[in-house]
Design a protein around this motif. Structure first.
Motif, PDB file in Angstrom:
ATOM      1  N   ALA A  42      48.572  -8.718  -0.438  1.00  0.00           N
ATOM      2  CA  ALA A  42      47.345  -8.254   0.211  1.00  0.00           C
ATOM      3  C   ALA A  42      46.479  -9.482   0.425  1.00  0.00           C
ATOM      4  N   THR A  43      46.011  -9.655   1.653  1.00  0.00           N
ATOM      5  CA  THR A  43      45.239 -10.839   2.001  1.00  0.00           C
ATOM      6  C   THR A  43      44.304 -10.502   3.148  1.00  0.00           C
ATOM      7  N   ASP A  44      43.790 -11.504   3.781  1.00  0.00           N
ATOM      8  CA  ASP A  44      42.972 -11.301   4.968  1.00  0.00           C
ATOM      9  C   ASP A  44      43.035 -12.540   5.836  1.00  0.00           C
ATOM     10  N   VAL A  45      42.428 -12.427   6.975  1.00  0.00           N
ATOM     11  CA  VAL A  45      42.275 -13.545   7.888  1.00  0.00           C
ATOM     12  C   VAL A  45      40.800 -13.917   7.824  1.00  0.00           C
ATOM     13  N   PRO A  46      40.464 -15.171   7.518  1.00  0.00           N
ATOM     14  CA  PRO A  46      39.043 -15.528   7.478  1.00  0.00           C
ATOM     15  C   PRO A  46      38.338 -15.090   8.766  1.00  0.00           C
ATOM     16  N   GLY A  47      37.260 -14.322   8.590  1.00  0.00           N
ATOM     17  CA  GLY A  47      36.518 -13.814   9.728  1.00  0.00           C
ATOM     18  C   GLY A  47      37.154 -12.603  10.382  1.00  0.00           C
ATOM     19  N   GLY A  48      38.264 -12.118   9.822  1.00  0.00           N
ATOM     20  CA  GLY A  48      38.973 -10.985  10.406  1.00  0.00           C
ATOM     21  C   GLY A  48      39.248  -9.919   9.368  1.00  0.00           C
ATOM     22  N   PRO A  49      40.163  -9.010   9.683  1.00  0.00           N
ATOM     23  CA  PRO A  49      40.446  -7.881   8.794  1.00  0.00           C
ATOM     24  C   PRO A  49      41.433  -8.248   7.682  1.00  0.00           C
ATOM     25  N   ALA A  50      41.595  -7.296   6.777  1.00  0.00           N
ATOM     26  CA  ALA A  50      42.606  -7.430   5.730  1.00  0.00           C
ATOM     27  C   ALA A  50      43.990  -7.318   6.352  1.00  0.00           C
ATOM     28  N   ALA A  51      44.957  -7.851   5.668  1.00  0.00           N
ATOM     29  CA  ALA A  51      46.346  -7.776   6.114  1.00  0.00           C
ATOM     30  C   ALA A  51      47.224  -7.552   4.892  1.00  0.00           C
ATOM     31  N   VAL A  52      48.266  -6.769   5.056  1.00  0.00           N
ATOM     32  CA  VAL A  52      49.200  -6.510   3.964  1.00  0.00           C
ATOM     33  C   VAL A  52      50.621  -6.740   4.465  1.00  0.00           C
ATOM     34  N   ALA A  53      51.492  -7.100   3.549  1.00  0.00           N
ATOM     35  CA  ALA A  53      52.889  -7.316   3.894  1.00  0.00           C
ATOM     36  C   ALA A  53      53.740  -7.139   2.645  1.00  0.00           C
ATOM     37  N   THR A 122      53.042  -8.191  -7.071  1.00  0.00           N
ATOM     38  CA  THR A 122      51.995  -8.121  -6.051  1.00  0.00           C
ATOM     39  C   THR A 122      51.070  -9.313  -6.208  1.00  0.00           C
ATOM     40  N   MET A 123      50.734  -9.922  -5.064  1.00  0.00           N
ATOM     41  CA  MET A 123      49.745 -11.006  -5.029  1.00  0.00           C
ATOM     42  C   MET A 123      48.617 -10.555  -4.112  1.00  0.00           C
ATOM     43  N   ALA A 124      47.376 -10.784  -4.524  1.00  0.00           N
ATOM     44  CA  ALA A 124      46.220 -10.492  -3.680  1.00  0.00           C
ATOM     45  C   ALA A 124      45.353 -11.743  -3.653  1.00  0.00           C
ATOM     46  N   GLN A 125      45.207 -12.303  -2.442  1.00  0.00           N
ATOM     47  CA  GLN A 125      44.422 -13.525  -2.283  1.00  0.00           C
ATOM     48  C   GLN A 125      43.973 -13.627  -0.840  1.00  0.00           C
ATOM     49  N   GLY A 126      42.743 -13.989  -0.649  1.00  0.00           N
ATOM     50  CA  GLY A 126      42.218 -14.127   0.701  1.00  0.00           C
ATOM     51  C   GLY A 126      42.787 -15.332   1.422  1.00  0.00           C
ATOM     52  N   GLY A 127      42.863 -15.220   2.763  1.00  0.00           N
ATOM     53  CA  GLY A 127      43.156 -16.362   3.596  1.00  0.00           C
ATOM     54  C   GLY A 127      44.589 -16.618   3.991  1.00  0.00           C
ATOM     55  N   TRP A 128      45.525 -15.743   3.628  1.00  0.00           N
ATOM     56  CA  TRP A 128      46.928 -15.974   3.974  1.00  0.00           C
ATOM     57  C   TRP A 128      47.366 -15.166   5.190  1.00  0.00           C
ATOM     58  N   GLY A 129      46.479 -14.444   5.850  1.00  0.00           N
ATOM     59  CA  GLY A 129      46.874 -13.467   6.843  1.00  0.00           C
ATOM     60  C   GLY A 129      47.063 -13.942   8.263  1.00  0.00           C
ATOM     61  N   HIS A 130      47.022 -15.224   8.535  1.00  0.00           N
ATOM     62  CA  HIS A 130      47.194 -15.719   9.899  1.00  0.00           C
ATOM     63  C   HIS A 130      48.529 -15.258  10.483  1.00  0.00           C
ATOM     64  N   GLY A 131      48.454 -14.650  11.678  1.00  0.00           N
ATOM     65  CA  GLY A 131      49.668 -14.230  12.367  1.00  0.00           C
ATOM     66  C   GLY A 131      50.246 -12.917  11.904  1.00  0.00           C
ATOM     67  N   TRP A 132      49.574 -12.234  10.975  1.00  0.00           N
ATOM     68  CA  TRP A 132      50.087 -10.962  10.479  1.00  0.00           C
ATOM     69  C   TRP A 132      49.448  -9.817  11.215  1.00  0.00           C
ATOM     70  N   VAL A 133      50.094  -8.670  11.134  1.00  0.00           N
ATOM     71  CA  VAL A 133      49.524  -7.442  11.685  1.00  0.00           C
ATOM     72  C   VAL A 133      48.404  -6.995  10.741  1.00  0.00           C
ATOM     73  N   PRO A 134      47.215  -6.688  11.270  1.00  0.00           N
ATOM     74  CA  PRO A 134      46.119  -6.235  10.397  1.00  0.00           C
ATOM     75  C   PRO A 134      46.486  -4.966   9.647  1.00  0.00           C
ATOM     76  N   ALA A 135      45.836  -4.790   8.498  1.00  0.00           N
ATOM     77  CA  ALA A 135      46.069  -3.582   7.698  1.00  0.00           C
ATOM     78  C   ALA A 135      45.696  -2.350   8.516  1.00  0.00           C
ATOM     79  N   ARG A 136      46.493  -1.312   8.360  1.00  0.00           N
ATOM     80  CA  ARG A 136      46.224  -0.056   9.059  1.00  0.00           C
ATOM     81  C   ARG A 136      46.073   1.057   8.058  1.00  0.00           C
ATOM     82  N   ARG A 137      45.266   2.020   8.412  1.00  0.00           N
ATOM     83  CA  ARG A 137      45.132   3.213   7.578  1.00  0.00           C
ATOM     84  C   ARG A 137      46.121   4.245   8.075  1.00  0.00           C
ATOM     85  N   GLY A 138      46.698   4.980   7.087  1.00  0.00           N
ATOM     86  CA  GLY A 138      47.698   5.999   7.391  1.00  0.00           C
ATOM     87  C   GLY A 138      47.222   6.972   8.368  1.00  0.00           C
TER      88      GLY A 138
END
Length: 138
Positions: A42-53, A122-138
């Protein structure tokens, strides 16, 4: 609330001593040996949304090779929060130096107890989400 015995706290501390030593050497394949795959991130893109993978071992090795493949010096303070005897969330305040560049960060790891001992899942840390699909709600 589960109160772990001192031995459980020490076993988590020892696990991170081993993991940090591997990171310091850039031993990414051996770091991967200490995980359960697929590994959740679980991460995010600085200035953008959360991202999960969910990373496969190959994705972990590729990404961590880029991040710490040449070795990384770590200074950290970890606070484990045991959810049960087999699940622990560890909050880390760290300073990581890679290629002479120091970065301070806060992150969380979820460790699970396996037949072989602790493993991270599981790892949770901000800033690793570049190029990932943003988190979506079910």
């Amino acid at each position: 609330m589960y109160q772990p015995p001192d031995e459980a706290r020490e076993s988590v501390r020892e696990w991170f001593v081993r993991y940090d030593a591997l990171a310091e050497r850039g031993a990414v394949e051996e770091m991967a040996d200490l995980a359960v795959f697929p590994l959740n991130l679980a991460t995010d893109v600085p200035g953008g949304p959360a991202a999960v993978a969910s990373w496969s071992r190959e994705e972990f090795v590729r990404t961590m090779s880029e991040a710490v493949g040449g070795g990384a010096a770590m200074e950290s303070v970890r606070t484990p929060h045991f959810l049960s005897e087999n699940l622990v969330v560890v909050i880390t305040e760290a300073a990581v130096t890679v290629d002479g560049e120091r970065q301070e960060m806060t992150y969380a790891d979820v460790l699970v107890r396996t037949a072989e001992g602790w493993a991270f899942q599981t790892m949770a840390q901000g800033g690793w989400g570049h190029g990932w699909v943003p988190a979506r709600r079910g």
